[in-house]
Each structure stands twice: as structure tokens, then as C-alpha cells.
Scaffold this motif. Structure first.
Motif, PDB file in Angstrom:
ATOM      1  N   PHE A   1      81.199  20.005 -72.198  1.00 43.96           N
ATOM      2  CA  PHE A   1      79.457  19.068 -72.402  1.00 43.96           C
ATOM      3  C   PHE A   1      78.703  20.093 -72.802  1.00 43.96           C
ATOM      4  N   GLU A   2      78.345  20.617 -71.938  1.00 42.93           N
ATOM      5  CA  GLU A   2      77.476  22.101 -72.357  1.00 42.93           C
ATOM      6  C   GLU A   2      77.961  22.953 -72.784  1.00 42.93           C
ATOM      7  N   LEU A   3      77.347  22.974 -74.208  1.00 43.79           N
ATOM      8  CA  LEU A   3      78.092  24.591 -74.964  1.00 43.79           C
ATOM      9  C   LEU A   3      77.470  25.839 -74.758  1.00 43.79           C
ATOM     10  N   SER A   4      76.295  25.631 -73.797  1.00 42.01           N
ATOM     11  CA  SER A   4      75.272  26.942 -74.111  1.00 42.01           C
ATOM     12  C   SER A   4      76.038  27.660 -71.871  1.00 42.01           C
ATOM     13  N   ARG A   5      75.697  26.648 -71.233  1.00 44.87           N
ATOM     14  CA  ARG A   5      76.427  27.005 -70.777  1.00 44.87           C
ATOM     15  C   ARG A   5      78.006  27.367 -70.059  1.00 44.87           C
ATOM     16  N   ALA A   6      78.781  26.779 -71.306  1.00 40.45           N
ATOM     17  CA  ALA A   6      80.321  26.980 -71.610  1.00 40.45           C
ATOM     18  C   ALA A   6      80.798  28.750 -72.363  1.00 40.45           C
ATOM     19  N   ILE A   7      79.537  28.480 -73.075  1.00 40.65           N
ATOM     20  CA  ILE A   7      79.379  30.310 -73.540  1.00 40.65           C
ATOM     21  C   ILE A   7      79.063  31.446 -72.602  1.00 40.65           C
ATOM     22  N   ALA A   8      78.190  30.832 -71.689  1.00 44.75           N
ATOM     23  CA  ALA A   8      77.537  31.674 -70.442  1.00 44.75           C
ATOM     24  C   ALA A   8      79.270  32.444 -69.236  1.00 44.75           C
ATOM     25  N   PHE A   9      79.607  30.777 -69.693  1.00 44.36           N
ATOM     26  CA  PHE A   9      80.925  31.234 -68.201  1.00 44.36           C
ATOM     27  C   PHE A   9      81.901  31.884 -69.613  1.00 44.36           C
ATOM     28  N   TYR A  10      82.430  31.621 -70.373  1.00 38.07           N
ATOM     29  CA  TYR A  10      83.780  32.227 -70.740  1.00 38.07           C
ATOM     30  C   TYR A  10      83.177  33.690 -70.886  1.00 38.07           C
ATOM     31  N   LYS A  11      81.870  34.381 -71.303  1.00 36.18           N
ATOM     32  CA  LYS A  11      81.778  35.351 -71.837  1.00 36.18           C
ATOM     33  C   LYS A  11      81.941  36.425 -70.254  1.00 36.18           C
ATOM     34  N   HIS A  12      80.929  35.358 -69.657  1.00 33.90           N
ATOM     35  CA  HIS A  12      81.056  36.117 -67.902  1.00 33.90           C
ATOM     36  C   HIS A  12      83.278  36.718 -67.767  1.00 33.90           C
ATOM     37  N   VAL A  13      83.866  34.579 -67.654  1.00 26.90           N
ATOM     38  CA  VAL A  13      84.585  35.517 -67.023  1.00 26.90           C
ATOM     39  C   VAL A  13      85.700  35.844 -67.075  1.00 26.90           C
TER      40      VAL A  13
END
Length: 126
Positions: A13-25
């Protein structure tokens, strides 16, 4: 973006949120975005220590939930991944458990975008 065959395409849904999630996880490495191009609503990534690559693709609101996607990732330490999922407000669907037939450690969670992710860790030989 080059003409590559992507092994994984994750709707978000939200690219910036997903990038932050997958970088962190998962410590995904993302290539720089080019907002001036037509495909600015997507970003390429590489999965560390593998030959896998993929893209996050921003979808219109509602389309991801109607067609939830499931992805499967191997990990060296499932508990660390689940802790990082919780850090980024992901939802644990099935906490880690041992498959009685394969003795593999498994878990499932929902990412920041509503996709189901299955984790697989080879049971340590002891």
C-alpha cells in the motif's frame, strides 16, 4: 530499471513504510528510486546472501487486501526475525513451532502491508 526476471514481487500500500519494514526485518538492500520515471511506485531489492531479487510494487488501496499474497523466506534465526517483525508492528499469525514430520522450525506473520509471510528455519542438529 533493467529488464530482469524478478523472483519475488510484493504488493504494498505504502512504499516507504514497506521499505522500512523489509530493511528492518530482513535487511533487504534496495536500489535507489527514480521518482521522475513512470514506474516510480516500485523499487527493486536484493536479499542478502542469496541470488534472489525482487520488487515492491505499490498498489491502489484495497487491491492488496482483496488479493492477499503469501511469501516464504528462509532464515538463520527465526526468533530474531519475529522480534524485528514486532518492532515494526507486524502481526504474528503463528509463533514459531516445530513441524513434527520435518523437524523444521516454522512461523507465519503479516507484514506492514497485509501480506502473509512464512518463515522456515532448518532445525539445528544437536
Amino acid at each position: 530499471m533493467s529488464n530482469k526476471d524478478y523472483q519475488i514481487q510484493i504488493p504494498v500500500f505504502e512504499l516507504s513504510r514497506a521499505i522500512a519494514f523489509y530493511k528492518h526485518v530482513f535487511s533487504f538492500r534496495f536500489r535507489p528510486q527514480h521518482p521522475e520515471l513512470d514506474y516510480a511506485q516500485r523499487v527493486e531489492f536484493e536479499i542478502p546472501e542469496t541470488n534472489q531479487q525482487g520488487i515492491l510494487v505499490q498498489q491502489e488501496a484495497g487491491s492488496v487486501q482483496e488479493n492477499k499474497s503469501a511469501f516464504h523466506f528462509k532464515t538463520l534465526e527465526i526468533e530474531d526475525v519475529l522480534r524485528r517483525v514486532k518492532d515494526k508492528n507486524g502481526r504474528i499469525l503463528k509463533d514459531k513451532f516445530i513441524d513434527p514430520q520435518t523437524r523444521n522450525i516454522l512461523a507465519e506473520f503479516e507484514d506492514s502491508e497485509g501480506n502473509m509471510i512464512s518463515l522456515h528455519q532448518i532445525y539445528p542438529a544437536k
